[in-house]
Design a protein around this motif. Structure first.
Motif, PDB file in Angstrom:
ATOM      1  N   TRP A  42      21.903 -15.331   6.310  1.00  0.00           N
ATOM      2  CA  TRP A  42      22.976 -13.699   5.483  1.00  0.00           C
ATOM      3  C   TRP A  42      22.362 -12.756   5.895  1.00  0.00           C
ATOM      4  CZ3 TRP A  42      20.183 -11.505   0.920  1.00  0.00           C
ATOM      5  CH2 TRP A  42      20.695 -11.331   0.117  1.00  0.00           C
ATOM      6  N   LEU A  43      21.222 -12.692   6.022  1.00  0.00           N
ATOM      7  CA  LEU A  43      20.671 -10.583   6.394  1.00  0.00           C
ATOM      8  C   LEU A  43      21.803 -10.061   7.771  1.00  0.00           C
ATOM      9  CD1 LEU A  43      16.689 -11.136   6.771  1.00  0.00           C
ATOM     10  CD2 LEU A  43      18.696 -10.168   4.176  1.00  0.00           C
ATOM     11  N   ASN A  46      24.918  -9.653   6.673  1.00  0.00           N
ATOM     12  CA  ASN A  46      24.995  -8.416   5.777  1.00  0.00           C
ATOM     13  C   ASN A  46      24.945  -7.626   6.144  1.00  0.00           C
ATOM     14  OD1 ASN A  46      25.247  -9.743   3.135  1.00  0.00           O
ATOM     15  ND2 ASN A  46      23.064  -9.777   3.050  1.00  0.00           N
ATOM     16  N   THR A  47      24.176  -7.390   7.663  1.00  0.00           N
ATOM     17  CA  THR A  47      23.783  -5.789   8.464  1.00  0.00           C
ATOM     18  C   THR A  47      25.224  -5.871   9.405  1.00  0.00           C
ATOM     19  OG1 THR A  47      21.340  -7.249   8.572  1.00  0.00           O
ATOM     20  CG2 THR A  47      22.589  -5.230   9.876  1.00  0.00           C
ATOM     21  N   ARG A  49      28.038  -6.507   8.274  1.00  0.00           N
ATOM     22  CA  ARG A  49      29.274  -6.064   7.212  1.00  0.00           C
ATOM     23  C   ARG A  49      29.083  -4.800   7.237  1.00  0.00           C
ATOM     24  NH1 ARG A  49      29.409 -10.641   3.253  1.00  0.00           N
ATOM     25  NH2 ARG A  49      30.265  -9.060   1.901  1.00  0.00           N
ATOM     26  N   ASN A  50      27.535  -4.687   7.371  1.00  0.00           N
ATOM     27  CA  ASN A  50      27.362  -3.375   6.744  1.00  0.00           C
ATOM     28  C   ASN A  50      27.448  -2.213   7.568  1.00  0.00           C
ATOM     29  OD1 ASN A  50      26.655  -2.972   4.069  1.00  0.00           O
ATOM     30  ND2 ASN A  50      24.735  -3.953   4.196  1.00  0.00           N
ATOM     31  N   LEU A  51      26.966  -2.894   8.709  1.00  0.00           N
ATOM     32  CA  LEU A  51      27.406  -1.243  10.014  1.00  0.00           C
ATOM     33  C   LEU A  51      28.200  -1.474   9.904  1.00  0.00           C
ATOM     34  CD1 LEU A  51      24.510  -2.890  12.564  1.00  0.00           C
ATOM     35  CD2 LEU A  51      25.009  -0.707  11.645  1.00  0.00           C
ATOM     36  N   LEU A  54      29.653   1.064   7.680  1.00  0.00           N
ATOM     37  CA  LEU A  54      29.362   2.551   8.423  1.00  0.00           C
ATOM     38  C   LEU A  54      30.352   3.389   9.713  1.00  0.00           C
ATOM     39  CD1 LEU A  54      25.722   2.304   7.598  1.00  0.00           C
ATOM     40  CD2 LEU A  54      27.522   3.715   6.486  1.00  0.00           C
ATOM     41  N   LYS A  56      28.693   2.022  12.486  1.00  0.00           N
ATOM     42  CA  LYS A  56      28.011   2.275  13.264  1.00  0.00           C
ATOM     43  C   LYS A  56      28.485   0.683  14.381  1.00  0.00           C
ATOM     44  CE  LYS A  56      24.565   5.095  11.024  1.00  0.00           C
ATOM     45  NZ  LYS A  56      23.415   5.300  10.527  1.00  0.00           N
ATOM     46  N   GLY A 376      10.334   6.934  14.678  1.00  0.00           N
ATOM     47  CA  GLY A 376      10.641   7.278  13.957  1.00  0.00           C
ATOM     48  C   GLY A 376      11.120   8.225  13.406  1.00  0.00           C
ATOM     49  N   GLY A 384      20.665   8.883  13.642  1.00  0.00           N
ATOM     50  CA  GLY A 384      21.796   8.367  12.481  1.00  0.00           C
ATOM     51  C   GLY A 384      21.226   6.564  12.700  1.00  0.00           C
ATOM     52  N   GLU A 386      18.729   4.439  12.369  1.00  0.00           N
ATOM     53  CA  GLU A 386      18.147   3.919  11.642  1.00  0.00           C
ATOM     54  C   GLU A 386      17.325   2.344  12.312  1.00  0.00           C
ATOM     55  OE1 GLU A 386      20.996   4.649   9.445  1.00  0.00           O
ATOM     56  OE2 GLU A 386      19.682   6.605   8.722  1.00  0.00           O
ATOM     57  N   LEU A 387      18.668   1.935  11.847  1.00  0.00           N
ATOM     58  CA  LEU A 387      18.145   0.165  12.109  1.00  0.00           C
ATOM     59  C   LEU A 387      17.787  -0.063  13.620  1.00  0.00           C
ATOM     60  CD1 LEU A 387      18.991  -2.388  10.670  1.00  0.00           C
ATOM     61  CD2 LEU A 387      21.026  -2.299  12.414  1.00  0.00           C
ATOM     62  N   VAL A 390      13.836   1.850  13.903  1.00  0.00           N
ATOM     63  CA  VAL A 390      12.759   1.452  13.186  1.00  0.00           C
ATOM     64  C   VAL A 390      12.928   0.067  13.196  1.00  0.00           C
ATOM     65  CG1 VAL A 390      12.414   0.183  10.815  1.00  0.00           C
ATOM     66  CG2 VAL A 390      12.871   2.469  11.274  1.00  0.00           C
TER      67      VAL A 390
END
Lengths: 420, 438
Positions: A42-43, A46-47, A49-51, A54, A56, A376, A384, A386-387, A390
């Protein structure tokens, strides 16, 4: 011979998956694992899809790009034109530097304070108790900010060290003639050699051969000393008399290094006020000094308690027995008390070292560019990513922590009581 | 001849020697000084060094504190007053900044007229904590402790009362299903109840509660998270994380001790990962990365995110502390549980955990103290912690530009009071729970 009790028939009902202890643990593990995989999927989903939303991608290509920012304190060559990967390396080395120096200072402070807190001297014991309680019960961030303020506000400008032309007297004089604490930096003596051995380019970084030679000689001296001590132990086992070794150890440890340093033309560069600033020596930034002092004092307070607890954990009978055997106090300490106290002290000490290393990421408060400040901080903000930043940062900190705890655990297993 | 004499006439003392006081060097202050300060030459040196250190500390501190100014409107006014009273070279503390801005240090930018709400929440927290901390109180009061999170949330953030009620209903459903099935299938009851509760929270609860709030609107003024700051923020994060991390830490510790390979591996992995990275990186994850990990378009409150991350962080540390407690228990205690025919949960609840937790109290409390101190790090994700966030906000104002020591000393003393108090309470608890007579 037949079984006295007839075995129950092996029949399997689904409910046994839950109520039969033979199968239950398997069921639980499978369910938990499925849930874990589902959660992870799931994580990740989600990542992804989010990328995609965006626009990215997930790649570490940015590490090869030009960084374009300056880092004041650097242990390896670095310029604005270097890559982000190199900036990362500089930051990592800065983190390691503060961690190593901090652990050293914190251990020294902690051991001294821990022993003094047990002192029979009323005033000293109370003073140490006050120090420990004050430092332990106030956030580390406050100590960093406070010490930074002391350095930047309460210390004089470099100009104050300039002798007045008419009287020849300066407002401030240097500490021992070697150190100058100013509101911009702390000037400390630098070290340099006249006949350096040059450097060896290893691609990623250059190896300073002079430095390597000194370190190599030091390592060899320690090996030689270990051999001498082993010989002494063998003689003691065979004859019951231990030969005096202290002068041999001292000679072996000091002489070769001294010879090498002399051959290289080693000398200290005492800082000197020229123009508006101190030159010749090394100017250590206030942010480094504040961070280092705060981390050492803060962690030192914790280590003091650990040392105290370790010493108290050795029962009184042990030292009494040692005295009864005729051991002198110093030998009692080194042969009886310390080996036992160390078993109690080492494990929490490891976690304090780890804490100090992780807490060094508070460097952000005073603008010291460590791993968190480069990778960081500025790199993250510039690219930009972040993923990636971090995650990479977490991974590096994790590696450092695991290496420290691994190394210290090896040491711990060597000093701990051998038992069956 | 003297020999016989000695044997024939025994010596019998007929008068008592009157009691004499010990020599002057062996009594009172002199003896104390001799024993504690000047017993050996090393001790004497230490004493003198200690006295010199105290002298230097006090030489700077005492005049500075003696010249304190409590009433002024700006730093320059403070300095003026000090110069007028004690001469132009005198330095002094300007506590006027604390007097002027203490509300900000306590409440951040929380609306002034609503200060009573966090105060009431704090007071109620003690009421809710009392049944947990003091076993002498009746057990029924524990209901208050269970209700408190919802009340506290509502008081702090405000808004419609139906939001926390909606959250509460989920737990009620869970509890209801569990008790209904407790006699027949307790395990299924717990799982089914949990699934139903999650279903309620995710899908049903929101709409039902909106329906209710449309028909019976009742709420108080809501306060956005960015108005939070100062000690209200620290305490909110600290208390929430402490309350949630303890059960999670216990679960993780039990998982780590478990015989089941997968459970153990997952727990060890989680604990080692969290303990291996600095809190700051986790806070960064909360502020920068959580949006990546959640379904697109989700965004929830930054304070909530920070609380979640701090909870995970503290739970990993508490798990290790409790693991130490579990490991310290004699093997016989586990065997006794088995011998009595207790199942895993009964043995843990009745025999193992009470003893293990008692052993771990000092470690747990020091983790809590560390957690409370670490709440100051939220400044790095843009929340106004009392230490740097609010202090910087105060110093940014023109009146107090250039003030350094007083804000730090003020905030530091409050932290000290909290943390020192907690450590003393843990010592009290340790003594009270002490069962072995050693």
């Amino acid at each position: 011979m037949a079984d006295a009790v007839e075995r129950p028939k092996a029949s399997f009902r689904p409910s046994m998956l839950i109520y039969d202890t033979r199968y239950r643990s398997l069921t639980i593990q499978i369910v938990v694992f499925a849930l874990f995989l589902a959660g992870a999927a799931w994580l990740v989903d989600n990542t992804v899809r989010n990328l995609a939303v965006l626009g990215k991608t997930f790649d570490f290509g940015f590490l090869g790009q030009r960084a374009g920012y300056d880092i004041a304190q650097r242990l390896i060559p670095y310029s604005q034109n270097s890559t982000h990967a190199r900036a990362l390396l500089v930051g990592l080395l800065n983190t390691l530097l503060i961690a190593v120096l901090g652990c050293l200072a914190a251990t020294i402070i902690g051991v001294i304070v821990g022993v003094l807190r047990l002192s029979s001297n009323w005033i000293v014991a109370r003073l140490m108790a006050v120090y420990v309680e004050i430092f332990r019960n106030v956030p580390l961030l406050l100590w960093i900010l406070l010490i930074y303020t002391v350095f930047t506000e309460a210390s004089p400008a470099p100009n104050a060290f300039r002798p007045d032309p008419t009287t020849g007297e300066a407002d401030r004089s240097m500490l021992l003639g070697l150190f100058a604490v100013t509101n911009r930096y702390t000037a400390i003596p630098g070290m340099s050699v006249e006949h350096g051995l040059g450097a060896l380019d290893l691609g990623l970084f250059t190896l300073n051969l002079t430095f390597a030679a000194i370190v190599g000689v030091l390592i060899l001296s320690f090996v030689a000393r270990a051999l001498v001590l082993r010989h002494a132990a063998a003689v003691q086992e065979a004859t019951g008399r231990r030969p005096r070794t202290w002068w041999k150890s001292a000679l072996i440890l000091i002489l070769p290094v001294a010879i090498v340093l002399f051959a290289l033309g080693f000398h200290l560069n005492v800082p000197e006020l020229r123009g508006f600033n101190f030159v010749e020596g090394v100017n250590v930034s206030n942010s480094f000094m504040a961070l280092w002092l705060a981390l050492s004092l803060y962690t030192g307070a914790f280590i003091a308690e650990i040392v105290r607890a370790g010493i108290l954990a050795v029962s009184r009978g042990q030292s009494e027995a040692a005295f009864a055997l005729g051991l002198r106090p110093r030998r009692t300490m080194s042969l009886v008390i310390l080996p036992q106290a160390l078993r109690v002290i080492i494990p929490p000490l490891i976690s304090q070292f780890l804490n100090l290393t992780k807490n060094s990421s508070l460097a952000i408060a005073v603008g010291y560019l460590d791993l968190r400040g480069t990778l960081g901080g500025i790199t993250l903000n510039q690219t930009g990513r972040e993923l990636e930043c971090v995650l990479l940062m977490m991974l590096i900190y994790l590696m450092i922590s695991l290496i420290i705890s691994g190394g210290m655990n090896v040491y711990n297993s060597r000093v701990k009581l051998k038992e069956r | 001849m003297s020999d016989t004499h000695a044997q024939t006439t025994p010596f019998v003392r007929e008068t008592m020697v009157p009691q004499a006081p010990p020599p002057a060097g062996q009594t009172g202050a002199v003896r104390w000084l001799r024993q504690n300060l000047f017993s050996t030459w090393l001790n004497t040196i230490l004493t003198i060094a200690g006295l010199v250190a105290i002298f230097f500390l006090l030489r700077g501190l005492v005049p500075w504190l003696a010249h304190s100014v409590w009433n002024a409107n700006s730093l320059s006014e403070c300095r003026q007053i000090i110069a007028d009273r004690w001469g132009p070279d005198a330095t002094g503390a300007c506590w006027a900044v604390v007097r002027d801005r203490w509300t900000q240090w306590l409440f951040g930018f929380y609306p002034r007229e609503l200060y009573w709400r966090p105060v009431l929440a704090l007071a109620l927290m003690f009421v809710a904590a009392a049944p947990v901390l003091f076993p002498a109180l009746p057990r029924r009061l524990l209901v208050l402790s269970l209700l408190y999170p919802f009340v506290g949330f509502w008081l702090l953030w405000g808004g419609s009362i139906w939001t926390p009620v909606g959250g509460l209903v989920g737990f009620v459903i869970w509890y209801g299903v569990w008790t209904a099935l407790a006699s027949r299938a307790p395990f299924i009851g717990v799982v089914l109840g949990f699934l139903l509760a999650v279903f309620w929270w995710l899908f049903l609860g929101h709409d039902v509660m909106r329906l209710i709030s449309d028909t019976v609107p009742y709420g108080i003024q809501s306060v956005r998270s960015d108005r939070f700051g100062g000690f209200v923020l620290s305490l909110t994060i600290g208390v929430a994380a402490i309350a949630m991390s303890l059960p999670m830490g216990i679960a993780l510790a039990l998982g780590r001790q478990s015989d089941m390979f997968l459970i153990k591996t997952l727990c060890v992995g989680f604990i080692e990962f969290i303990r291996g990275v600095p809190l700051i990186t986790l806070l960064f994850t909360a502020s920068l990365l959580l949006n990546y990990f959640l379904p697109p378009g989700t965004s929830f409150d930054i304070i909530l995110r920070v609380i979640i991350m701090v909870t995970l962080f503290a739970a990993a540390y508490i798990a290790e502390v409790i693991r130490g407690g579990l490991a310290a228990l004699p093997r016989g205690q586990y065997e006794a549980g088995d011998a009595l025919g207790l199942n895993y949960f009964q043995a843990q609840r009745l025999i193992i955990l009470p003893q293990a937790l008692k052993i771990s109290i000092p470690g747990i409390v020091s983790t809590f103290i560390g957690l409370f101190k670490d709440t100051t790090l939220v400044i790095f994700v843009g929340l106004l912690d009392p230490l740097k966030g609010i202090t910087d906000a105060v110093r940014a104002s023109f009146d107090w530009k250039g003030i350094y020591w007083e804000p730090y000393i003020f905030v530091g003393s409050i932290f000290f009071l909290f943390c020192f108090g907690m450590s003393r309470y843990s010592m009290y608890l340790e003594r009270r729970l002490k069962r072995d007579h050693r």
